[in-house]
Write an enzyme that holds these catalytic residues in place. Structure first.
Site, mmCIF file in Angstrom:
data_model
loop_
_atom_site.group_PDB
_atom_site.id
_atom_site.type_symbol
_atom_site.label_atom_id
_atom_site.label_comp_id
_atom_site.label_asym_id
_atom_site.label_seq_id
_atom_site.Cartn_x
_atom_site.Cartn_y
_atom_site.Cartn_z
ATOM 1 N N ARG A 53 26.069 26.956 43.590
ATOM 2 C CA ARG A 53 26.715 28.276 43.636
ATOM 3 C C ARG A 53 26.898 28.689 45.092
ATOM 4 O O ARG A 53 27.903 29.278 45.468
ATOM 5 C CB ARG A 53 25.886 29.317 42.858
ATOM 6 C CG ARG A 53 26.410 30.729 43.059
ATOM 7 C CD ARG A 53 25.958 31.761 42.031
ATOM 8 N NE ARG A 53 24.639 31.554 41.502
ATOM 9 C CZ ARG A 53 23.496 31.816 42.137
ATOM 10 N NH1 ARG A 53 23.498 32.301 43.359
ATOM 11 N NH2 ARG A 53 22.333 31.578 41.559
ATOM 12 N N TYR A 105 51.109 42.781 41.560
ATOM 13 C CA TYR A 105 50.847 41.901 40.424
ATOM 14 C C TYR A 105 50.141 42.723 39.337
ATOM 15 O O TYR A 105 49.180 43.458 39.630
ATOM 16 C CB TYR A 105 49.968 40.739 40.892
ATOM 17 C CG TYR A 105 49.493 39.848 39.774
ATOM 18 C CD1 TYR A 105 50.377 39.006 39.124
ATOM 19 C CD2 TYR A 105 48.173 39.861 39.356
ATOM 20 C CE1 TYR A 105 49.954 38.190 38.090
ATOM 21 C CE2 TYR A 105 47.739 39.054 38.326
ATOM 22 C CZ TYR A 105 48.631 38.222 37.694
ATOM 23 O OH TYR A 105 48.210 37.423 36.670
ATOM 24 N N ASP A 176 47.834 39.809 49.906
ATOM 25 C CA ASP A 176 47.895 38.787 48.857
ATOM 26 C C ASP A 176 49.095 37.906 49.197
ATOM 27 O O ASP A 176 50.241 38.334 49.085
ATOM 28 C CB ASP A 176 48.052 39.480 47.497
ATOM 29 C CG ASP A 176 48.138 38.484 46.349
ATOM 30 O OD1 ASP A 176 48.516 37.328 46.583
ATOM 31 O OD2 ASP A 176 47.844 38.893 45.202
ATOM 32 N N LYS A 201 48.792 29.221 41.842
ATOM 33 C CA LYS A 201 50.231 29.187 42.053
ATOM 34 C C LYS A 201 50.578 28.101 43.081
ATOM 35 O O LYS A 201 50.319 26.955 42.833
ATOM 36 C CB LYS A 201 50.714 30.580 42.465
ATOM 37 C CG LYS A 201 50.080 31.727 41.637
ATOM 38 C CD LYS A 201 50.498 31.748 40.192
ATOM 39 C CE LYS A 201 49.706 32.719 39.309
ATOM 40 N NZ LYS A 201 49.575 34.069 39.780
HETATM 41 C C1 LIG Z 1 48.691 35.199 39.561
HETATM 42 C C2 LIG Z 1 48.488 36.188 40.610
HETATM 43 C C3 LIG Z 1 47.244 36.788 40.818
HETATM 44 C C4 LIG Z 1 46.064 36.522 39.915
HETATM 45 O O1 LIG Z 1 45.587 35.241 40.048
HETATM 46 P P1 LIG Z 1 44.847 34.421 38.866
HETATM 47 O O2 LIG Z 1 44.622 33.106 39.487
HETATM 48 O O3 LIG Z 1 45.781 34.398 37.701
HETATM 49 O O4 LIG Z 1 43.601 35.160 38.551
HETATM 50 C C5 LIG Z 1 47.110 37.668 41.880
HETATM 51 N N1 LIG Z 1 48.160 37.975 42.687
HETATM 52 C C6 LIG Z 1 49.377 37.419 42.498
HETATM 53 C C7 LIG Z 1 50.487 37.794 43.428
HETATM 54 C C8 LIG Z 1 49.584 36.521 41.465
HETATM 55 O O5 LIG Z 1 50.794 35.994 41.290
#
Ligand SMILES: *Cc1c(COP(=O)(O)O)cnc(C)c1O
Length: 388
Positions: A53, A105, A176, A201
């Site tokens: 962890r 998001y 982000d 992504k």
């Molecule tokens: C998909 C996404 C998230 C969340 O991520 P997960 O891996 O699905 O938890 C956060 N911000 C953006 C811009 C996203 O496209």
């Protein structure tokens, strides 16, 4: 591991940063260290790993690689993008206020409004991207964090990082960077404090894992995030860390093709009389095209647009695509199409969706790396089949 990694360029770092041949076998790819614990020579005397962890060699290579690509010093990998966001919010205290961009998001907005307010006693103020040029009008003594996405999801608004970094010294600025990836922009270079990703992504890029990562180059934040990651424990496991590390190796070359395909498809859509407004930062018609050109190296793989259609015909269009699969998510090698109002942003209340522009005829593409001509033919065919 390369000596003086910092001097190498992105495409080299993507393949080598944080990685060295395995010392016992020479394996060129970092192994999946599926071990929960590590043998100690004498109590407290170990090779840097005690319990997985806290530290795991596979995760560590992956964290270092992303940190290096983002021009950061420290990376922290989590089980999902949302758990990375949750860990970042855990830097704050009851009563603190977060200013966030309104076009967020959907899941991040849900985490903020439906979980963090109740659980952590945080307050959130959502503002339009245009107001980021007058941030001082919104900042109060309680403001401790500013949270933006750029390009935003799904309306692809662009936030000026240089300007954002000047707001209130004591305020932690978070970007982000999921939609762009470090190949296109590196917010830390502008003085932003934390970059986070849904590694699900573009970073991983193959639609076969869920993960999140936070990167900083501030050692005070690094210390706190390490403590939070270990305390909450929502870590990225070694198998998924391996997949993401493998995915990163082709990130620069994938982004090149995402950019190329999307730029061409955005132009194709803009010329089509069945399509209303097309939103893509690379189009001259994008209200912040000049800022995007300055801040981004390529414009990414996401395109949003309005069909000249009602909800039924919009659904027909989505169902008629063959190569563009009807699915949530984005950033993978395969092209996806989705309906934000029903799918990714279904958790956003309808009145707010309408204000933001997420209407029933609004469509989002995640353009993959297939052959451009096949993708254009697919859209062309779906226009015909759906009777638009
Ligand atoms: C998909 C996404 C998230 C969340 O991520 P997960 O891996 O699905 O938890 C956060 N911000 C953006 C811009 C996203 O496209």
């Amino acid at each position: 591991m390369l000596k003086n990694e910092k001097k190498y360029r992105l495409a080299t770092k993507a393949i080598h940063a944080g990685q060295k041949p395995d010392e016992t076998t020479g394996a060129i790819m970092v192994p999946i260290y599926a071990s929960s614990t590590y043998v100690q020579e004498s109590p407290g005397k170990h090779k840097g790993y005690e319990y997985s962890r806290t530290q795991n060699p596979t995760r560590e290579s992956y964290e270092k690689c992303v940190a290096d690509l983002e021009s950061g010093s420290f990376g922290f990998a989590f089980a999902s993008g949302m758990s990375a966001a949750d860990a970042i919010l855990s830097l704050l205290e009851v009563g603190d206020e977060v200013i966030a961009i309104d076009d967020l998001y959907g899941g991040t907005r849900r985490l903020f409004e439906k979980v963090a307010i109740k659980k952590s006693g945080l307050n959130f103020k959502f503002i339009d991207y245009k107001d980021f040029s007058n941030l001082n009008n919104f900042i109060t003594v309680k403001t401790k964090m500013i949270w933006v996405e750029s390009p935003t999801n799904p309306l692809l608004k662009i936030v000026d990082f240089k300007n954002l970094s000047l707001a209130g010294n004591e305020i932690i600025k978070v970007v982000d960077n999921t939609f762009a990836s470090p190949i296109i922009q590196r917010p830390l270079e502008y003085g932003i404090d934390i970059v986070m990703h849904s590694a699900t992504k573009y970073l991983n890029g193959h639609s076969d894992m869920i993960g999140g990562i936070a990167v900083t180059n501030r050692s005070d934040i690094q210390e706190k995030l390490a403590f939070i990651q270990n305390s909450i424990g929502a870590i990225q496991g070694p198998f998924d860390s391996f997949l993401a590390l493998r995915g990163l190796k082709t990130l620069p070359i994938r982004m090149e093709r995402h950019n190329y395909n999307a730029e061409n498809i955005a132009e194709f859509l803009e010329k089509n009389d069945k399509v209303g407004r097309v939103i893509y930062p690379g189009l001259k018609s994008h209200p912040q095209h000049l800022l995007a050109k300055e801040q981004m190296n390529g414009f990414g793989g996401i395109i949003s647009f309005y069909l000249k259609a009602d909800i039924e015909k919009t659904k027909n269009f989505l169902e008629s695509c063959q190569i563009f699969s009807l699915a949530e998510s984005l950033g993978g090698v395969e092209s996806l199409i989705e309906h934000p109002a029903i799918m990714t942003h279904g958790s956003v209340d309808k009145p707010l969706r309408e204000i933001l522009g997420i209407t029933d005829n609004f469509v989002r593409l995640s353009v993959g790396i297939e052959d451009l001509n096949d993708l254009i033919d697919d859209l062309e065919n779906a226009f015909k089949e759906s009777g638009l």
